[in-house]
Design an enzyme around this catalytic site. Structure first.
Site, PDB file in Angstrom:
ATOM      1  N   ASP A  13       0.812  -1.223   0.000  1.00  0.00           N
ATOM      2  CA  ASP A  13       0.000   0.000   0.000  1.00  0.00           C
ATOM      3  C   ASP A  13       0.841   1.267   0.000  1.00  0.00           C
ATOM      4  OD1 ASP A  13      -2.222  -1.680   0.111  1.00  0.00           O
ATOM      5  OD2 ASP A  13      -2.192  -1.706   2.305  1.00  0.00           O
ATOM      6  N   LYS A  16       1.776   2.028  -5.144  1.00  0.00           N
ATOM      7  CA  LYS A  16       2.289   1.442  -6.394  1.00  0.00           C
ATOM      8  C   LYS A  16       1.335   1.707  -7.551  1.00  0.00           C
ATOM      9  CE  LYS A  16       2.324  -2.543  -4.353  1.00  0.00           C
ATOM     10  NZ  LYS A  16       2.068  -2.162  -2.948  1.00  0.00           N
ATOM     11  N   GLY A  40      -4.584  -4.373  -3.759  1.00  0.00           N
ATOM     12  CA  GLY A  40      -5.563  -3.341  -4.072  1.00  0.00           C
ATOM     13  C   GLY A  40      -4.776  -2.111  -4.479  1.00  0.00           C
ATOM     14  N   HIS A  41      -4.763  -1.808  -5.763  1.00  0.00           N
ATOM     15  CA  HIS A  41      -3.949  -0.713  -6.285  1.00  0.00           C
ATOM     16  C   HIS A  41      -4.880   0.407  -6.756  1.00  0.00           C
ATOM     17  CE1 HIS A  41      -0.354  -3.622  -7.144  1.00  0.00           C
ATOM     18  NE2 HIS A  41      -0.737  -3.612  -5.888  1.00  0.00           N
ATOM     19  N   GLN A 224       1.943  -6.158  -3.224  1.00  0.00           N
ATOM     20  CA  GLN A 224       2.412  -6.253  -1.836  1.00  0.00           C
ATOM     21  C   GLN A 224       3.718  -5.450  -1.678  1.00  0.00           C
ATOM     22  OE1 GLN A 224       1.298  -9.613  -3.306  1.00  0.00           O
ATOM     23  NE2 GLN A 224      -0.604  -8.642  -2.758  1.00  0.00           N
TER      24      GLN A 224
HETATM   25  P1  GDP Z   1      -0.792   0.291  -3.551  1.00  0.00           P
HETATM   26  O1  GDP Z   1      -1.403  -0.985  -3.056  1.00  0.00           O
HETATM   27  O2  GDP Z   1       0.665   0.349  -3.310  1.00  0.00           O
HETATM   28  O3  GDP Z   1      -1.147   0.573  -4.977  1.00  0.00           O
HETATM   29  O4  GDP Z   1      -1.446   1.456  -2.670  1.00  0.00           O
HETATM   30  P2  GDP Z   1      -3.007   1.614  -2.291  1.00  0.00           P
HETATM   31  O5  GDP Z   1      -3.752   2.061  -3.498  1.00  0.00           O
HETATM   32  O6  GDP Z   1      -3.487   0.395  -1.586  1.00  0.00           O
HETATM   33  O7  GDP Z   1      -2.925   2.746  -1.182  1.00  0.00           O
HETATM   34  C1  GDP Z   1      -2.386   4.012  -1.470  1.00  0.00           C
HETATM   35  C2  GDP Z   1      -3.463   5.073  -1.162  1.00  0.00           C
HETATM   36  O8  GDP Z   1      -2.869   6.344  -1.071  1.00  0.00           O
HETATM   37  C3  GDP Z   1      -4.514   5.169  -2.249  1.00  0.00           C
HETATM   38  O9  GDP Z   1      -5.727   5.547  -1.658  1.00  0.00           O
HETATM   39  C4  GDP Z   1      -3.983   6.305  -3.127  1.00  0.00           C
HETATM   40  O10 GDP Z   1      -5.014   6.968  -3.843  1.00  0.00           O
HETATM   41  C5  GDP Z   1      -3.375   7.202  -2.103  1.00  0.00           C
HETATM   42  N1  GDP Z   1      -2.196   7.987  -2.530  1.00  0.00           N
HETATM   43  C6  GDP Z   1      -1.199   7.618  -3.370  1.00  0.00           C
HETATM   44  N2  GDP Z   1      -0.238   8.563  -3.406  1.00  0.00           N
HETATM   45  C7  GDP Z   1      -0.628   9.551  -2.561  1.00  0.00           C
HETATM   46  C8  GDP Z   1      -0.033  10.778  -2.127  1.00  0.00           C
HETATM   47  O11 GDP Z   1       1.068  11.142  -2.517  1.00  0.00           O
HETATM   48  N3  GDP Z   1      -0.723  11.511  -1.202  1.00  0.00           N
HETATM   49  C9  GDP Z   1      -1.934  11.133  -0.721  1.00  0.00           C
HETATM   50  N4  GDP Z   1      -2.517  11.904   0.174  1.00  0.00           N
HETATM   51  N5  GDP Z   1      -2.518   9.973  -1.112  1.00  0.00           N
HETATM   52  C10 GDP Z   1      -1.875   9.183  -2.006  1.00  0.00           C
HETATM   53  P1  IMO Z   2      -0.925  -4.260  -2.201  1.00  0.00           P
HETATM   54  O1  IMO Z   2      -0.474  -4.838  -3.522  1.00  0.00           O
HETATM   55  C1  IMO Z   2      -1.021  -4.618   2.144  1.00  0.00           C
HETATM   56  C2  IMO Z   2      -1.106  -8.697   3.763  1.00  0.00           C
HETATM   57  C3  IMO Z   2      -2.350  -9.142   4.488  1.00  0.00           C
HETATM   58  C4  IMO Z   2      -1.756 -10.108   5.494  1.00  0.00           C
HETATM   59  C5  IMO Z   2      -0.636 -10.771   4.690  1.00  0.00           C
HETATM   60  C6  IMO Z   2      -1.015 -12.117   4.094  1.00  0.00           C
HETATM   61  O2  IMO Z   2      -2.209  -3.520  -2.287  1.00  0.00           O
HETATM   62  O3  IMO Z   2       0.178  -3.493  -1.561  1.00  0.00           O
HETATM   63  P2  IMO Z   2      -2.566 -12.799   2.054  1.00  0.00           P
HETATM   64  O4  IMO Z   2      -4.029 -12.546   1.807  1.00  0.00           O
HETATM   65  O5  IMO Z   2      -1.673 -12.266   0.997  1.00  0.00           O
HETATM   66  O6  IMO Z   2      -2.278 -14.248   2.368  1.00  0.00           O
HETATM   67  O7  IMO Z   2      -2.256 -11.999   3.422  1.00  0.00           O
HETATM   68  O8  IMO Z   2      -0.306  -9.868   3.660  1.00  0.00           O
HETATM   69  N1  IMO Z   2      -1.330  -8.183   2.388  1.00  0.00           N
HETATM   70  C7  IMO Z   2      -1.252  -6.896   2.050  1.00  0.00           C
HETATM   71  N2  IMO Z   2      -1.063  -5.794   2.813  1.00  0.00           N
HETATM   72  N3  IMO Z   2      -1.131  -4.512   0.800  1.00  0.00           N
HETATM   73  C8  IMO Z   2      -1.298  -5.615   0.026  1.00  0.00           C
HETATM   74  O9  IMO Z   2      -1.267  -5.561  -1.322  1.00  0.00           O
HETATM   75  C9  IMO Z   2      -1.404  -6.866   0.650  1.00  0.00           C
HETATM   76  N4  IMO Z   2      -1.592  -8.130   0.209  1.00  0.00           N
HETATM   77  C10 IMO Z   2      -1.529  -8.928   1.273  1.00  0.00           C
HETATM   78  O10 IMO Z   2      -3.007  -8.066   5.112  1.00  0.00           O
HETATM   79  O11 IMO Z   2      -1.156  -9.394   6.543  1.00  0.00           O
HETATM   80 MG    MG Z   3      -2.925  -1.654  -1.787  1.00  0.00          MG
END
Ligand code: GDP
Ligand code: IMO
Ligand code: MG
Length: 451
Positions: A13, A16, A40-41, A224
């Site tokens: 998270d 990415k 979840g991207h 991840q």
């Molecule tokens: P990922 O799994 O690495 O793709 O990240 P996620 O999408 O799960 O979580 C990142 C969250 O931060 C999302 O809600 C993005 O919209 C948000 N986000 C990304 N970059 C920024 C930033 O520079 N500032 C803020 N405030 N939010 C951001």
């Molecule tokens: P992105 O790509 C954050 C965590 C779960 C749990 C552990 C194992 O959005 O960064 P799993 O379901 O993979 O067997 O769970 O890994 N986890 C993540 N945490 N971002 C993710 O993906 C994750 N995918 C799995 O919360 O701790």
């Molecule tokens: Mg994510």
């Protein structure tokens, strides 16, 4: 052969999705190489917020080809839902734009049930998985009884595989009171999914090779993060795949020499979802502020993310194991909520010495060593040019670069595409070749027009 791997440097998270979406402006092909819909991207395009779980974040760029590599575990029904949701907002995918590896493994309802049963069995020692069946699907893959996309073409073979996997798992499910999915129903649903997905299934290893041969820009999108890697992470509190850059080779079917550069995505603080060690986890009040200002709730499960201080010692480890050339630093805007002073973990005290990298195998007796530094005092979301960065942000960036040992090539100050400052295009960094890469690292904190 311009190719770039984008990986998470923390516990996932990091942003990415945003970074990959941004970089696909310069890419022709995007490949996911591991994981499944545990990811979840988030991509913000205009006024739309799109959360992608299986499709690569390049999917919103009409000219970008999307590939799902053999290292992935994919739930066909979920993939179709994602394809349909994109079609509803005007992005339709045809086989020229999307290929799923015939060797990617299929996540069965049985795997979701087994994930649930295993978490129940562990009780308080649970991993806190996303319950998406990821671990059990990789288990079946390693046990050589998995179902691959190619198997969906042969109903008799599929039936035999699903029945065999069910027979192996049924006792644990029954003991934990989890319903055993009916193999016949599973096969019916998979047949329906196959009817739609068959034209998309092909040889992704070959496809990536051919694209690279043609000189196309290929982006490998990690899911991840490094600390969730099955080998390099906080085992056993990890996911079940190789999330680090090396996973791109095995998961997409390309040789190590085909990778030109690796970009690490790194949040300006630290979060973690699920259980397991988190040495820099903040007190409740600090965590609450970060969670609210940063919207730190799981993009897949909606769970509140645990929040903490920036762990430079963990990111330094990620720099080393991934061979990062530079960082995309995200969510710097959020730090303003913490006020004039922030803490950063710059090393770990363990066995009487201070170590610069997080000591993963001795975490139970390691203590983070903090530096207190000045925080971000101005709002950053409207900053569009490196020249306009306030002094507090420049200072903090310089410190990050010093702590982790690589430059920040891209700075994100908000979730939208425009809320990004590019100091050095990561593709260009790579395209200069190895010497360029090292030169970029050596330039250090005051590089890239910030000095
Ligand atoms: P990922 O799994 O690495 O793709 O990240 P996620 O999408 O799960 O979580 C990142 C969250 O931060 C999302 O809600 C993005 O919209 C948000 N986000 C990304 N970059 C920024 C930033 O520079 N500032 C803020 N405030 N939010 C951001
Ligand atoms: P992105 O790509 C954050 C965590 C779960 C749990 C552990 C194992 O959005 O960064 P799993 O379901 O993979 O067997 O769970 O890994 N986890 C993540 N945490 N971002 C993710 O993906 C994750 N995918 C799995 O919360 O701790
Ligand atoms: Mg994510």
């Amino acid at each position: 052969m311009p190719s770039l791997v984008v990986v998470g440097t923390q516990w996932g998270d990091e942003g990415k999705g945003k970074v990959v979406d941004l970089l696909t402006e310069f890419a022709d092909v995007v490949v996911r190489y591991q994981g499944g819909d545990n990811a979840g991207h988030t991509v913000i395009a205009g006024d739309d917020k799109i959360v992608l779980h299986l499709l690569p974040s390049g999917v919103l760029r009409p000219n970008c080809r999307c590939l799902l590599g053999q290292g992935m575990v994919v739930r066909p029904g979920r993939l179709l839902e994602e394809i349909d949701a994109l079609a509803a907002r005007g992005t339709s995918l045809d086989p020229a734009r999307l290929t799923i590896s015939a060797r990617a493994h299929v996540v069965l309802p049985l795997h979701l049930a087994a994930d649930e049963a295993e978490e129940r069995r562990r009780g308080e020692r649970g991993i806190g998985t996303t319950r998406r069946g990821i671990g059990p699907c990789y288990e079946d893959k390693a046990a050589r009884r998995g179902v691959r996309f190619a198997d969906l073409a042969d109903p008799d073979r599929l039936r035999a595989l699903v029945e065999d996997a069910t027979a192996c798992r049924a006792p644990l499910l029954e003991r934990q009171g989890v319903a055993v999915p009916d193999p016949a129903e599973t096969c019916r649903d998979l047949a329906a999914a196959w009817a739609r997905l068959a034209p998309f299934v092909g040889d992704v290893s070959r496809a990536v090779h051919d694209e690279l041969e043609r000189g196309r820009h290929v982006l490998f999108e990690g899911a991840q993060g490094t600390l969730l890697d099955i080998d390099q992470g906080t085992y056993p509190f990890v996911t079940s795949s190789t999330t680090v850059a090396a996973g791109a080779c095995a998961g997409a079917g390309v040789p190590p020499g085909a990778i030109d550069g690796v970009l690490g995505v790194c949040k300006a603080y630290t979060t973690r979802v699920g259980n397991g060690p988190f040495p820099t986890e903040a007190d409740d009040e600090t965590a609450r502020k970060l969670r609210e200002a940063g919207g730190e709730f799981g993009a897949t499960t909606g769970r509140p993310r645990r929040c903490g201080w920036f762990d430079a010692a963990a990111v330094r480890r990620a720099v080393r194991v991934n061979g990062l050339a530079s960082l995309a630093l995200t969510k710097l805007d959020v730090l303003q909520v913490l006020g004039p002073e922030i803490r950063v973990c710059v090393g770990y005290e363990v066995d009487g010495a201070v170590e610069p990298e997080i000591p993963l195998d001795r975490l139970d007796r390691a203590r983070p060593v903090y530096e207190t530094v000045k925080g971000i005092s101005e709002p950053l979301r409207d900053v569009r040019s490196p020249d306009d960065l306030p002094a507090s942000a420049r200072r903090y960036l310089a410190l990050v670069e010093k702590w982790v040992g690589v430059p920040v090539s891209l700075l994100s100050v908000g979730a939208r595409r425009a809320e990004t400052l590019v100091f050095d295009n990561p593709f260009r960094l790579r395209r200069r070749g190895a010497s360029g890469r090292h030169a970029a690292v050596a330039r250090g904190p005051r590089s890239a027009g910030r000095g």
